[in-house]
Design a protein around this motif. Structure first.
Motif, mmCIF file in Angstrom:
data_model
loop_
_atom_site.group_PDB
_atom_site.id
_atom_site.type_symbol
_atom_site.label_atom_id
_atom_site.label_comp_id
_atom_site.label_asym_id
_atom_site.label_seq_id
_atom_site.Cartn_x
_atom_site.Cartn_y
_atom_site.Cartn_z
ATOM 1 N N THR A 23 0.829 -1.202 0.000
ATOM 2 C CA THR A 23 0.000 0.000 0.000
ATOM 3 C C THR A 23 0.865 1.254 0.000
ATOM 4 O OG1 THR A 23 -1.659 -1.201 1.276
ATOM 5 C CG2 THR A 23 -1.913 1.171 1.181
ATOM 6 N N ALA A 24 1.897 1.241 0.826
ATOM 7 C CA ALA A 24 2.801 2.393 0.884
ATOM 8 C C ALA A 24 3.496 2.602 -0.457
ATOM 9 C CB ALA A 24 3.830 2.183 1.990
ATOM 10 N N ARG A 25 3.922 1.499 -1.081
ATOM 11 C CA ARG A 25 4.612 1.596 -2.372
ATOM 12 C C ARG A 25 3.704 2.199 -3.437
ATOM 13 N NH1 ARG A 25 4.989 -0.802 -7.060
ATOM 14 N NH2 ARG A 25 3.376 -2.342 -6.563
ATOM 15 N N LEU A 26 2.461 1.725 -3.497
ATOM 16 C CA LEU A 26 1.524 2.229 -4.501
ATOM 17 C C LEU A 26 1.133 3.680 -4.237
ATOM 18 C CD1 LEU A 26 -0.750 -0.922 -4.875
ATOM 19 C CD2 LEU A 26 0.722 0.053 -6.642
ATOM 20 N N LYS A 27 0.975 4.029 -2.971
ATOM 21 C CA LYS A 27 0.631 5.413 -2.645
ATOM 22 C C LYS A 27 1.749 6.360 -3.076
ATOM 23 C CE LYS A 27 -0.941 8.414 1.094
ATOM 24 N NZ LYS A 27 -1.278 8.518 2.525
ATOM 25 N N ASP A 28 2.977 5.964 -2.811
ATOM 26 C CA ASP A 28 4.123 6.780 -3.231
ATOM 27 C C ASP A 28 4.182 6.892 -4.755
ATOM 28 O OD1 ASP A 28 4.903 7.252 -0.647
ATOM 29 O OD2 ASP A 28 6.428 5.673 -0.612
ATOM 30 N N ALA A 29 3.872 5.781 -5.435
ATOM 31 C CA ALA A 29 3.909 5.788 -6.898
ATOM 32 C C ALA A 29 2.871 6.753 -7.462
ATOM 33 C CB ALA A 29 3.664 4.379 -7.432
ATOM 34 N N VAL A 30 1.662 6.732 -6.903
ATOM 35 C CA VAL A 30 0.607 7.648 -7.355
ATOM 36 C C VAL A 30 1.027 9.096 -7.133
ATOM 37 C CG1 VAL A 30 -1.755 8.443 -6.925
ATOM 38 C CG2 VAL A 30 -1.267 5.991 -7.045
ATOM 39 N N ALA A 31 1.613 9.378 -5.983
ATOM 40 C CA ALA A 31 2.047 10.747 -5.679
ATOM 41 C C ALA A 31 3.113 11.214 -6.663
ATOM 42 C CB ALA A 31 2.572 10.817 -4.246
ATOM 43 N N ARG A 32 4.066 10.337 -6.964
ATOM 44 C CA ARG A 32 5.128 10.707 -7.912
ATOM 45 C C ARG A 32 4.565 10.938 -9.310
ATOM 46 N NH1 ARG A 32 7.965 6.598 -5.176
ATOM 47 N NH2 ARG A 32 7.561 5.159 -6.909
ATOM 48 N N MET A 33 3.633 10.090 -9.724
ATOM 49 C CA MET A 33 3.030 10.247 -11.051
ATOM 50 C C MET A 33 2.232 11.543 -11.157
ATOM 51 S SD MET A 33 1.729 6.391 -11.939
ATOM 52 C CE MET A 33 2.870 5.015 -11.995
ATOM 53 N N ASN A 34 1.507 11.876 -10.102
ATOM 54 C CA ASN A 34 0.736 13.124 -10.112
ATOM 55 C C ASN A 34 1.657 14.337 -10.223
ATOM 56 O OD1 ASN A 34 -1.931 12.165 -10.011
ATOM 57 N ND2 ASN A 34 -1.826 11.860 -7.796
ATOM 58 N N LYS A 35 2.780 14.289 -9.522
ATOM 59 C CA LYS A 35 3.745 15.383 -9.617
ATOM 60 C C LYS A 35 4.325 15.477 -11.023
ATOM 61 C CE LYS A 35 5.193 15.414 -4.753
ATOM 62 N NZ LYS A 35 6.321 15.148 -3.809
ATOM 63 N N ALA A 36 4.613 14.312 -11.601
ATOM 64 C CA ALA A 36 5.163 14.296 -12.961
ATOM 65 C C ALA A 36 4.154 14.854 -13.955
ATOM 66 C CB ALA A 36 5.550 12.871 -13.343
ATOM 67 N N GLN A 37 2.885 14.538 -13.746
ATOM 68 C CA GLN A 37 1.843 15.036 -14.647
ATOM 69 C C GLN A 37 1.719 16.553 -14.557
ATOM 70 O OE1 GLN A 37 -2.277 13.908 -13.824
ATOM 71 N NE2 GLN A 37 -2.546 13.400 -15.992
ATOM 72 N N VAL A 38 1.832 17.083 -13.352
ATOM 73 C CA VAL A 38 1.763 18.535 -13.174
ATOM 74 C C VAL A 38 2.947 19.212 -13.857
ATOM 75 C CG1 VAL A 38 1.903 20.399 -11.470
ATOM 76 C CG2 VAL A 38 0.413 18.428 -11.053
ATOM 77 N N ARG A 39 4.125 18.643 -13.671
ATOM 78 C CA ARG A 39 5.321 19.242 -14.279
ATOM 79 C C ARG A 39 5.283 19.175 -15.805
ATOM 80 N NH1 ARG A 39 8.101 16.547 -9.963
ATOM 81 N NH2 ARG A 39 8.646 14.855 -11.402
ATOM 82 N N ALA A 40 4.612 18.144 -16.317
ATOM 83 C CA ALA A 40 4.605 17.943 -17.773
ATOM 84 C C ALA A 40 3.280 18.379 -18.397
ATOM 85 C CB ALA A 40 4.871 16.477 -18.078
ATOM 86 N N HIS A 41 2.602 19.366 -17.786
ATOM 87 C CA HIS A 41 1.254 19.712 -18.243
ATOM 88 C C HIS A 41 1.214 20.231 -19.674
ATOM 89 C CE1 HIS A 41 2.787 23.615 -16.867
ATOM 90 N NE2 HIS A 41 1.875 24.181 -17.642
ATOM 91 N N GLU A 42 2.329 20.729 -20.181
ATOM 92 C CA GLU A 42 2.345 21.226 -21.560
ATOM 93 C C GLU A 42 3.057 20.272 -22.515
ATOM 94 O OE1 GLU A 42 4.029 25.106 -21.523
ATOM 95 O OE2 GLU A 42 2.281 26.031 -20.572
ATOM 96 N N ALA A 43 3.552 19.174 -22.001
ATOM 97 C CA ALA A 43 4.280 18.230 -22.852
ATOM 98 C C ALA A 43 3.311 17.415 -23.707
ATOM 99 C CB ALA A 43 5.113 17.288 -21.989
#
Length: 209
Positions: free
Chosen positions: A88-108
């Motif tokens: 659960t901890a691993r998946l939660k961290d993965a979701v958080a990292r992906m969301n951050k990546a999506q925000v950073r790449a909003h114009e990509a």
């Protein structure tokens, strides 16, 4: 709530602590089983006057076996939940990292391709989290059931004292010692179970939500 890393660490610590508590309870239960065997032999020597006490030794032995078996099953479930906590901890961290990546790449150009992956990972996280919650509830229920079973030990000890008094003065003192040993052992086991209940109840509110 604790963050995922702290939550995972908290659960691993609790799982180890509960395993230690239940191991102690199991050792005491095995002592009760040995006590029941000794009591049975002594009651046989005491003859007809200790017939009632002899019957109670079967219940004492059964209670000891239930405690040993239940403790083993609870420990196995605790280890399973420990693995779920890690996942659960691993998946939660993965979701958080992906969301951050999506925000950073909003114009990509590839930004839209992240959404399905995030949804899939988030769904997996929620499924494992729900399974974790169910298992924690089951663990607490198992401990509650064991605690209820152990309450009968107090009754058995009281009944044993009554039956000891009917065995005749040659055996009464020895049988009373056995009855007291059962009562004291049951109190020790109950203390270990209560500690386990408290640990699991606390971790349920403090881990990876």
């Amino acid at each position: 709530m604790a963050n995922s890393s702290n939550g995972k660490t908290s659960y691993f610590v609790v799982a180890a602590e509960v395993a230690a508590e239940l191991h102690k309870a199991t050792m005491v239960a095995k002592d009760i089983s040995l006590t029941a065997s000794n009591a049975r032999a002594l009651a046989l020597r005491a003859g007809h006057g200790a017939a009632g006490f002899r019957a109670l030794t079967d219940f004492i032995d059964e209670l000891a076996n239930k405690t040993v078996n239940a403790s083993g099953e609870i420990n196995q479930r605790a280890m399973s939940v420990s693995r779920l906590a890690s996942e659960t901890a691993r998946l939660k961290d993965a979701v958080a990292r992906m969301n951050k990546a999506q925000v950073r790449a909003h114009e990509a150009a590839y930004q839209q391709t992240l959404a399905p992956v995030i949804r899939k990972t988030d769904n997996a996280y929620r499924d494992v989290q729900n399974d974790y919650d169910r298992q924690i509830f089951k663990l607490i229920a198992d401990l509650d059931e064991l605690a209820r079973e152990l309450r009968t030990a107090t009754v058995l000890a009281a009944m044993s004292r009554v039956e000891a008094s009917a065995s005749g003065k040659d055996f009464e003192d020895s049988l009373n010692v056995i009855a007291n040993n059962v009562a004291q052992a049951a109190e020790k086991i109950q203390a270990h179970v209560k500690t386990s209940q408290r640990l699991f109840t606390n971790v349920r509110h403090a881990t990876i939500h």
